[in-house]
Design an enzyme around this catalytic site. Structure first.
Site, PDB file in Angstrom:
ATOM      1  N   LEU A   6       1.040  -1.120  -0.003  1.00 54.48           N
ATOM      2  CA  LEU A   6      -0.029  -0.026   0.002  1.00 54.48           C
ATOM      3  C   LEU A   6       0.771   1.293   0.002  1.00 54.48           C
ATOM      4  O   LEU A   6       0.269   2.245  -0.628  1.00 54.48           O
ATOM      5  CB  LEU A   6      -0.901  -0.026   1.232  1.00 54.48           C
ATOM      6  CG  LEU A   6      -2.200  -0.958   1.367  1.00 54.48           C
ATOM      7  CD1 LEU A   6      -2.622  -1.015   2.457  1.00 54.48           C
ATOM      8  CD2 LEU A   6      -3.103  -0.855   0.321  1.00 54.48           C
ATOM      9  N   GLY A   7       2.160   1.201   0.652  1.00 54.03           N
ATOM     10  CA  GLY A   7       2.729   2.516   0.682  1.00 54.03           C
ATOM     11  C   GLY A   7       4.249   2.008   1.306  1.00 54.03           C
ATOM     12  O   GLY A   7       4.524   1.165   1.886  1.00 54.03           O
ATOM     13  N   GLY A  67      10.038   5.772   5.479  1.00 53.67           N
ATOM     14  CA  GLY A  67      11.145   5.775   6.019  1.00 53.67           C
ATOM     15  C   GLY A  67      11.339   4.781   7.186  1.00 53.67           C
ATOM     16  O   GLY A  67      12.190   4.103   7.477  1.00 53.67           O
ATOM     17  N   GLN A  68      10.184   4.514   7.671  1.00 56.49           N
ATOM     18  CA  GLN A  68       9.949   3.615   8.822  1.00 56.49           C
ATOM     19  C   GLN A  68       9.859   2.245   8.591  1.00 56.49           C
ATOM     20  O   GLN A  68      10.017   1.180   8.839  1.00 56.49           O
ATOM     21  CB  GLN A  68       8.580   3.691   9.615  1.00 56.49           C
ATOM     22  CG  GLN A  68       8.820   5.183  10.503  1.00 56.49           C
ATOM     23  CD  GLN A  68       7.581   5.551  11.230  1.00 56.49           C
ATOM     24  OE1 GLN A  68       6.638   4.449  11.607  1.00 56.49           O
ATOM     25  NE2 GLN A  68       7.596   6.530  11.993  1.00 56.49           N
ATOM     26  N   THR A  73       7.597  -0.556   5.408  1.00 59.12           N
ATOM     27  CA  THR A  73       6.631  -0.878   4.140  1.00 59.12           C
ATOM     28  C   THR A  73       5.233  -1.444   4.889  1.00 59.12           C
ATOM     29  O   THR A  73       5.234  -2.201   5.680  1.00 59.12           O
ATOM     30  CB  THR A  73       7.015  -1.943   2.952  1.00 59.12           C
ATOM     31  OG1 THR A  73       8.014  -1.712   2.684  1.00 59.12           O
ATOM     32  CG2 THR A  73       6.199  -2.164   1.983  1.00 59.12           C
ATOM     33  N   LYS A 130       2.034  -3.173   8.815  1.00 54.06           N
ATOM     34  CA  LYS A 130       3.183  -2.635   8.546  1.00 54.06           C
ATOM     35  C   LYS A 130       4.467  -3.234   9.063  1.00 54.06           C
ATOM     36  O   LYS A 130       4.564  -3.726  10.106  1.00 54.06           O
ATOM     37  CB  LYS A 130       3.257  -1.304   9.615  1.00 54.06           C
ATOM     38  CG  LYS A 130       4.663  -0.483   9.301  1.00 54.06           C
ATOM     39  CD  LYS A 130       4.719   0.882  10.269  1.00 54.06           C
ATOM     40  CE  LYS A 130       3.737   1.969   9.703  1.00 54.06           C
ATOM     41  NZ  LYS A 130       4.171   3.132  10.463  1.00 54.06           N
ATOM     42  N   ASP A 149       5.115  14.941  12.735  1.00 55.65           N
ATOM     43  CA  ASP A 149       5.061  14.839  11.193  1.00 55.65           C
ATOM     44  C   ASP A 149       3.621  14.813  10.525  1.00 55.65           C
ATOM     45  O   ASP A 149       3.390  13.890   9.846  1.00 55.65           O
ATOM     46  CB  ASP A 149       5.616  13.066  10.963  1.00 55.65           C
ATOM     47  CG  ASP A 149       6.303  13.183   9.612  1.00 55.65           C
ATOM     48  OD1 ASP A 149       6.283  14.311   8.792  1.00 55.65           O
ATOM     49  OD2 ASP A 149       6.568  12.272   8.944  1.00 55.65           O
TER      50      ASP A 149
END
Length: 705
Positions: A414-415, A418-419, A421, A436, A531
């Site tokens: 999905l995206g 930096g942390q 996938t 995640k 953020d």
């Protein structure tokens, strides 16, 4: 049951000792000769140096490769330790050295140049346009290295992404180095856009309150498996270099290209087979969209299950040796001979049972190791202290999440950030979730931080945490699935089916402001997000806002007014006061929300570039337009048509207050939320009054008899 178990053990013996029988050994040699793998066309070389060159790639003769972009040139390089000449393959049409070619995944490993633009902001780049290759979004990252540097990744004068790396302390202190995750300190790492073929890099300096002076930075695209680690340079005590050597001396780093066979290529380019092969062929071909998001742009082939080899050649896919009938027949004959020894069977039965016990013990120890490695002890401490609400959190097994995500298939991504996938998954009960997979490199603070914070939050406009998995090498978090992407895509993408109306923009801004007010004031402990940006605001099935990505967030005590910490955030949204002082307050989130507010108001991106490739800030452009009384010149056309001008002015003035350089002059998120809600109420009252006037009936006195 016993006979079946004996048969299984006998077959296991055949696998463990395959060369003790002369007949089996002879048959295996014959089978290996028949199954010899062919990867290049007949009469063509299949190797250059140590790299295999499979068709459709090829060398020297035009018949050896599918088309010009697939031509490989074998060259001599003086890259040996003693200056000796080494043979290496190059993709001729882009002049880049090839490290490997993978037919199964459709990838090519290359040595990608490191750009050293220097301090004069010049820029250089690579152009793959016109060919079947793109830089893989799944396997690469864009990295900036240096102190006080801002690097831009551009394509055709358009900024694709940006990264800022800063230094606040003396790089001589090894304990202060924090470059393994590249989150902005000494180096910065961000994901690539999809379908990237042409790019160039521009590097400039940024002003930071630090004694460390700016240095010439480096911008590069590298493969994710290539990590930076820093060591001390004994010959120059004031300089730090990565283990791969001084970046000024290194020319390239590994990167990954994806490729496909162009759909427009003539059929006679592959006379050996047809792409529409029937079901009896031993390979599968399917259309892909590697180089274009609009439609299918090419195709790739793979050998069917049980076969191996090159699917682009006639009879290139051959039956795997392990599954050949000759091997199975020989194994069975040999096994029957061994079955006469009952003592051997009993012995092996004991060994088999012992093997299972050992495997189970190893698996348990691996789970315990990963549990500790992923912060399990720290998490237990938080659980015992009452910081985490255990009732809301479910512990998922790795097996369940692998099944839900199809073993973390790249098609489920999905995206990527930096942390880590994020993958889309479906649980056994039918619920759709987002999983995640963190990119922690042994550091689990961000994972534990996001887990603890989200376990405390219960708000309709904050993404909901469902559970986690700690029994794998990389920790996993499981969230509710948000189907309609993020606010950035919705504002700046073209969606004629559901346009971004003024009413929706106002509602989304109220929902985000309410969520931030909850985090700052209503949560058990104040939470600063750090953020806030339109990409971290997700939209659910009813296009309601959901604030996400709490890996950089911080909890503070109720008595504290600020928190001194390493600067983190996104270029274009970052609070300049926080950037200068490293003191984090709730007003830093207010500034970032102000950027999102003008993004909704104007429909423009936070950063853009002019033809001269200079960085252009939306905040500066907005404030200048307000000072020169040109607000309505930059407001989105749809907003101008649907909203009342007085409401536009009120929202613009609110955004300007949020963007004050002095944080003390900015409003709180409570004040922001209340002011936006008053605009919405005023709009509804005005609409109701107009409707009432239209429906009002005339009285008796209005009629004449």
């Amino acid at each position: 049951m016993v006979l079946k178990l004996v048969y299984i053990i006998i077959v296991m013996i055949g696998r463990m000792y395959p060369l003790t029988c002369a007949q089996y050994q002879n048959q295996a040699i014959i089978s290996a000769q028949n199954q010899k793998e062919t990867i290049a066309r007949f009469g063509c070389d299949s190797k250059c140096g140590n790299v295999s060159i499979p068709y459709p790639f090829g060398m020297r003769k035009p018949k050896c490769y599918a088309s010009e972009p697939f031509e490989i040139e074998c060259r001599h390089n003086k890259n040996g330790s003693q200056g000796e000449k080494l043979i290496a393959p190059y993709l001729k049409y882009i002049n880049l050295e090839v490290m490997y070619i993978d037919l199964e995944y459709g990838t090519v490993g290359i040595k990608n140049p490191i750009f050293h633009p220097g301090c004069d902001n010049t820029s250089t780049g690579i152009n793959l346009e016109g060919g079947p290759f793109v830089y893989s979004q799944d396997y690469n990252s864009f990295v900036t290295v240096g102190c006080q540097n801002a690097a831009l990744l551009l394509s055709n004068d358009t900024i694709l992404t940006a990264c800022v790396s800063v230094c606040y302390d003396d790089p001589k202190n090894a304990n202060m180095m924090d470059v393994s995750s590249c989150r902005g300190k000494y180096c910065c790492e961000t994901s690539l856009p999809p379908y990237l073929q042409a790019y160039n890099v521009s590097v400039g300096t940024v002003e930071v309150k630090s004694e460390i002076k700016p240095e010439c930075g480096y911008g590069l695209i590298k493969a994710d498996y290539f990590q930076f680690n820093y060591v001390y340079d004994e010959y120059n005590s004031s300089y730090w270099v990565p283990t791969l050597g001084n970046l000024k001396k290194v020319k390239d780093v590994p990167a990954v290209l994806q490729w496909e066979i162009p759909i427009h290529m003539p059929n006679n380019s592959f006379p050996e087979f047809r792409t529409d092969a029937d079901s009896y062929a031993n390979y599968n071909c399917s259309y892909t969209n590697v180089t274009s998001a609009q439609s299918k742009s090419g195709w790739r082939c793979t050998c069917k299950y049980g076969f191996k080899g090159n699917p682009y050649l006639d009879q290139g896919c051959k039956l795997a040796m392990e599954d050949s009938p000759e091997r199975n027949k020989t194994r069975l004959k040999w096994a029957i001979g061994v079955s006469s020894s009952l003592g051997t069977v009993i012995l092996l039965l004991g060994l088999w049972w012992l093997h299972k016990v050992i495997r189970k013990s190893i698996a348990t120890k691996r789970k315990e190791k990963f549990f500790k490695q992923n912060g399990g002890l720290l998490l237990k401490q938080r659980l015992s202290s009452g910081e985490v609400n255990v009732d809301k959190i479910k512990l998922f097994s790795l097996k369940d999440l692998q099944k839900a995500t199809d073993h973390f298939n790249i098609n489920r991504v999905l995206g990527k950030g930096g942390q880590g996938t994020v993958y889309k998954g479906m649980l056994v009960d039918g619920n759709i979730v987002a999983v995640k997979k963190f990119k922690v490199n042994g550091k689990v603070e961000e994972f534990i931080n996001e887990f603890v914070i989200l376990s405390q939050i219960n708000h309709r406009n904050v993404v909901k945490l469902l559970g986690c998995c700690l029994e794998t090498e990389i920790p996993l978090l499981v969230y509710e699935f948000i189907p309609n992407g993020n606010l950035f895509e919705y504002i700046h993408g073209q969606n004629e089916d559901l346009p971004m109306t003024w009413e929706m923009r106002l509602r989304i801004s109220i929902e985000v402001a309410g969520a931030l007010f909850y985090l700052h004031s209503a949560a058990s402990q104040p939470i600063y997000h750090r953020d806030i940006k339109s990409r971290n605001i997700l939209l659910d099935g009813k296009y309601r806002a959901k604030v996400a990505d709490f890996g950089a967030s911080r909890m503070v005590s109720i008595e504290a007014t600020h928190l001194t910490t390493t600067v983190q955030g996104t270029f274009g949204y970052l609070d300049p006061e926080y950037f200068r002082t490293s003191q984090l307050t709730d007003k830093s989130d207010v500034y970032s929300f102000g950027v999102v507010l003008i993004e909704l108001l104007t429909g423009k991106e936070p950063i853009s570039s002019a033809k001269q490739q200079e960085l252009k800030s939306l905040v500066s452009y907005f404030l200048l337009s307000m000072e020169e009384n040109r607000l309505f010149d930059i407001v989105d056309e749809r907003v101008m048509k649907e909203a009342e001008k007085e409401h536009i002015v009120v929202v613009a003035n609110l955004a300007r207050r949020c963007l004050e350089l002095n944080g003390k002059r900015r409003p709180t998120m409570k004040e922001v939320a209340l002011e936006l809600e008053s605009i919405q109420k005023s709009k509804k009252q005005s609409a109701a009054q107009e409707q009432h006037e239209e429906l009002e009936l005339p009285g008796i006195d209005d009629f004449q008899l």
